[in-house]
Design an enzyme around this catalytic site. Structure first.
Site, PDB file in Angstrom:
ATOM      1  NE  ARG A 151      -3.666  -2.432   0.204  1.00 58.77           N
ATOM      2  CZ  ARG A 151      -3.396  -3.524  -0.530  1.00 58.77           C
ATOM      3  NH1 ARG A 151      -2.431  -3.509  -1.451  1.00 58.77           N
ATOM      4  NH2 ARG A 151      -4.103  -4.609  -0.379  1.00 58.77           N
TER       5      ARG A 151
HETATM    6  C1  LIG Z   1     -15.512   1.462  -0.222  1.00 59.34           C
HETATM    7  C2  LIG Z   1     -14.005   1.460  -0.344  1.00 59.34           C
HETATM    8  C3  LIG Z   1     -13.337   0.286  -0.650  1.00 59.34           C
HETATM    9  C4  LIG Z   1     -11.933   0.259  -0.772  1.00 59.34           C
HETATM   10  N1  LIG Z   1     -11.301  -0.921  -1.060  1.00 59.34           N
HETATM   11  C5  LIG Z   1      -9.959  -0.948  -1.182  1.00 59.34           C
HETATM   12  C6  LIG Z   1      -9.276  -2.180  -1.468  1.00 59.34           C
HETATM   13  O1  LIG Z   1      -9.858  -3.236  -1.610  1.00 59.34           O
HETATM   14  N2  LIG Z   1      -7.909  -2.137  -1.599  1.00 59.34           N
HETATM   15  C7  LIG Z   1      -7.221  -0.977  -1.467  1.00 59.34           C
HETATM   16  O2  LIG Z   1      -5.987  -1.004  -1.598  1.00 59.34           O
HETATM   17  N3  LIG Z   1      -7.833   0.198  -1.183  1.00 59.34           N
HETATM   18  C8  LIG Z   1      -9.181   0.245  -1.044  1.00 59.34           C
HETATM   19  N4  LIG Z   1      -9.805   1.421  -0.741  1.00 59.34           N
HETATM   20  C9  LIG Z   1      -9.030   2.663  -0.593  1.00 59.34           C
HETATM   21  C10 LIG Z   1      -9.002   3.512  -1.889  1.00 59.34           C
HETATM   22  O3  LIG Z   1     -10.138   3.273  -2.667  1.00 59.34           O
HETATM   23  C11 LIG Z   1      -7.781   3.232  -2.760  1.00 59.34           C
HETATM   24  O4  LIG Z   1      -6.614   3.563  -2.054  1.00 59.34           O
HETATM   25  C12 LIG Z   1      -7.835   4.036  -4.086  1.00 59.34           C
HETATM   26  O5  LIG Z   1      -6.955   3.432  -5.001  1.00 59.34           O
HETATM   27  C13 LIG Z   1      -7.509   5.506  -3.939  1.00 59.34           C
HETATM   28  O6  LIG Z   1      -7.716   6.126  -5.209  1.00 59.34           O
HETATM   29  P1  LIG Z   1      -8.311   7.608  -5.337  1.00 59.34           P
HETATM   30  O7  LIG Z   1      -8.223   7.993  -6.763  1.00 59.34           O
HETATM   31  O8  LIG Z   1      -9.654   7.689  -4.719  1.00 59.34           O
HETATM   32  O9  LIG Z   1      -7.237   8.419  -4.494  1.00 59.34           O
HETATM   33  P2  LIG Z   1      -7.501   9.681  -3.546  1.00 59.34           P
HETATM   34  O10 LIG Z   1      -8.227   9.244  -2.342  1.00 59.34           O
HETATM   35  O11 LIG Z   1      -8.064  10.800  -4.320  1.00 59.34           O
HETATM   36  O12 LIG Z   1      -5.981  10.022  -3.169  1.00 59.34           O
HETATM   37  C14 LIG Z   1      -5.213   9.130  -2.399  1.00 59.34           C
HETATM   38  C15 LIG Z   1      -3.748   9.587  -2.446  1.00 59.34           C
HETATM   39  O13 LIG Z   1      -3.262   9.435  -3.796  1.00 59.34           O
HETATM   40  C16 LIG Z   1      -2.790  10.694  -4.279  1.00 59.34           C
HETATM   41  N5  LIG Z   1      -3.112  10.782  -5.713  1.00 59.34           N
HETATM   42  C17 LIG Z   1      -4.290  10.537  -6.308  1.00 59.34           C
HETATM   43  N6  LIG Z   1      -4.181  10.690  -7.643  1.00 59.34           N
HETATM   44  C18 LIG Z   1      -2.898  11.065  -7.888  1.00 59.34           C
HETATM   45  C19 LIG Z   1      -2.174  11.388  -9.071  1.00 59.34           C
HETATM   46  N7  LIG Z   1      -2.719  11.347 -10.299  1.00 59.34           N
HETATM   47  N8  LIG Z   1      -0.860  11.765  -8.947  1.00 59.34           N
HETATM   48  C20 LIG Z   1      -0.282  11.800  -7.708  1.00 59.34           C
HETATM   49  N9  LIG Z   1      -0.924  11.515  -6.561  1.00 59.34           N
HETATM   50  C21 LIG Z   1      -2.227  11.140  -6.654  1.00 59.34           C
HETATM   51  C22 LIG Z   1      -3.503  11.746  -3.472  1.00 59.34           C
HETATM   52  O14 LIG Z   1      -2.766  12.948  -3.452  1.00 59.34           O
HETATM   53  C23 LIG Z   1      -3.578  11.055  -2.106  1.00 59.34           C
HETATM   54  O15 LIG Z   1      -2.359  11.201  -1.423  1.00 59.34           O
HETATM   55  C24 LIG Z   1     -11.201   1.456  -0.587  1.00 59.34           C
HETATM   56  C25 LIG Z   1     -11.875   2.646  -0.258  1.00 59.34           C
HETATM   57  C26 LIG Z   1     -13.256   2.649  -0.125  1.00 59.34           C
HETATM   58  C27 LIG Z   1     -13.940   3.941   0.222  1.00 59.34           C
END
Ligand SMILES: Cc1cc2nc3c(=O)[nH]c(=O)nc-3n(C[C@H](O)[C@H](O)[C@H](O)COP(=O)(O)OP(=O)(O)OC[C@H]3O[C@@H](n4cnc5c(N)ncnc54)[C@H](O)[C@@H]3O)c2cc1C
Length: 290
Positions: A168
């Site tokens: 992660r």
């Molecule tokens: C219902 C639910 C289920 C989930 N299940 C899982 C799972 O099974 N496995 C898992 O690993 N995680 C899971 N997660 C956590 C989350 O969904 C993941 O970590 C997801 O990949 C984050 O992506 P995001 O685009 O929403 O990132 P954000 O929440 O928008 O950002 C997260 C981080 O990434 C950075 N970031 C985002 N985009 C970029 C970019 N283009 N360039 C540089 N930095 C960037 C942001 O600055 C921040 O630090 C879950 C969350 C929820 C709410």
């Protein structure tokens, strides 16, 4: 402060709460949705010159924003940075592309390797930066190159042996990820789609529906399940003000209208302490705190 090519993209005091799954937190002092890598580079370079910090918001599924908001520039990548393109066994995906769309495009092209991630919310950039995954099968193992913008606004490209992915985590925290290249395995659309659908069905049974305000509080430790740890520490249904652990979906926090970032943080700290006292395992928070 922002140069003429990008000044009209920048909005001030933009609310961020509606853009995040928890729908908590204050505004961004500056906010922009660049449509191209060129605009992204210019925005980051201008911010660097003005001493303004830059953050990227993906799908907002893994961030917790404090009430005071972000005293900097927040970017949400759009336009050409949401493209998805298949080339033989490679998938080129913009950093702002929806992760679910990327998985579907790969499946339709008969490319295997991402389908087990079906149902993880957010963008390709967010998933790669957080090295999201399912137990030990993470997205980083399929990434062959990452392009983006460094904090000073210069373009950069990291290839496989320059990329570091651990559980992660990645070494991409300090750049804006504009494009990711995945190396996938040739299969058939029918087979990959079948596996994608079964992964999706399993996930739907284990995670809250999309209309609930939730977040995954902790990184699931490799040695045992989060459910067992919460039970061992008597924390399965712990709550703090308007924030509670979901009894139905272990490891997820659920918030209601009045919830605050401080309540979320207090609950995460209390649970981590209780789990460590009972089991000796140190839970790491999954949410990125802004
Ligand atoms: C219902 C639910 C289920 C989930 N299940 C899982 C799972 O099974 N496995 C898992 O690993 N995680 C899971 N997660 C956590 C989350 O969904 C993941 O970590 C997801 O990949 C984050 O992506 P995001 O685009 O929403 O990132 P954000 O929440 O928008 O950002 C997260 C981080 O990434 C950075 N970031 C985002 N985009 C970029 C970019 N283009 N360039 C540089 N930095 C960037 C942001 O600055 C921040 O630090 C879950 C969350 C929820 C709410």
């Amino acid at each position: 402060m922002f140069s003429s090519q990008v000044a009209e993209l920048v909005r001030e005091n933009e609310p961020l709460a509606p853009r995040c799954w928890l729908r908590i937190g204050g505004p961004a002092r500056y906010f922009a949705e660049p449509e191209s890598e060129e605009q992204t580079r210019q925005l980051v370079a201008d911010a660097a010159a003005g001493g303004i910090t830059v953050r990227v918001l993906g799908g907002g599924s893994n961030v917790l924003i404090r009430p005071e908001g972000v005293d900097g520039l927040v970017l949400e990548l759009g336009g050409e940075m949401t493209r998805l393109q298949v080339d033989k066994c490679s998938l080129l995906a913009g950093g702002g592309a929806d992760l679910g769309d990327a998985i579907t495009v790969a499946a339709q092209a008969g490319l295997a390797g991402l389908e087990h991630l079906a149902g993880i919310p957010g963008t390709v950039g967010g998933a790669v930066v957080c090295n999201s995954g399912v137990t030990n099968e993470d997205i980083g193992s399929r990434v062959s190159a990452v392009s983006g913008v460094k904090q000073d606004g210069t373009p950069c490209r990291l290839v496989r042996d320059q990329l570091q992915f651990s559980y992660r985590r990645s070494n991409l925290d300090d750049m804006v990820v504009t494009e990711v290249e995945f190396e996938l395995d040739a299969s058939t659309p029918a087979e990959v789609t079948r596996r994608m659908q079964s992964a999706w069905i399993v996930r739907k049974a284990h995670q809250p529906p999309q209309n609930v305000r939730v977040a995954q509080a902790f990184i699931e430790p490799s040695e045992c399940s989060i459910e067992d740890l919460l039970d061992a520490a008597g924390m399965r249904t712990a709550s703090e003000g308007d924030v509670a652990m979901s009894p139905q979906y272990p490891g997820f926090i659920v918030v209601n209208e009045q919830a605050t970032a401080d309540q979320v943080l207090a609950l995460i700290r209390r649970i981590a302490r209780a789990v460590e006292v009972q089991t000796g395992i140190q839970l790491q928070p999954q949410l990125r705190i802004w």
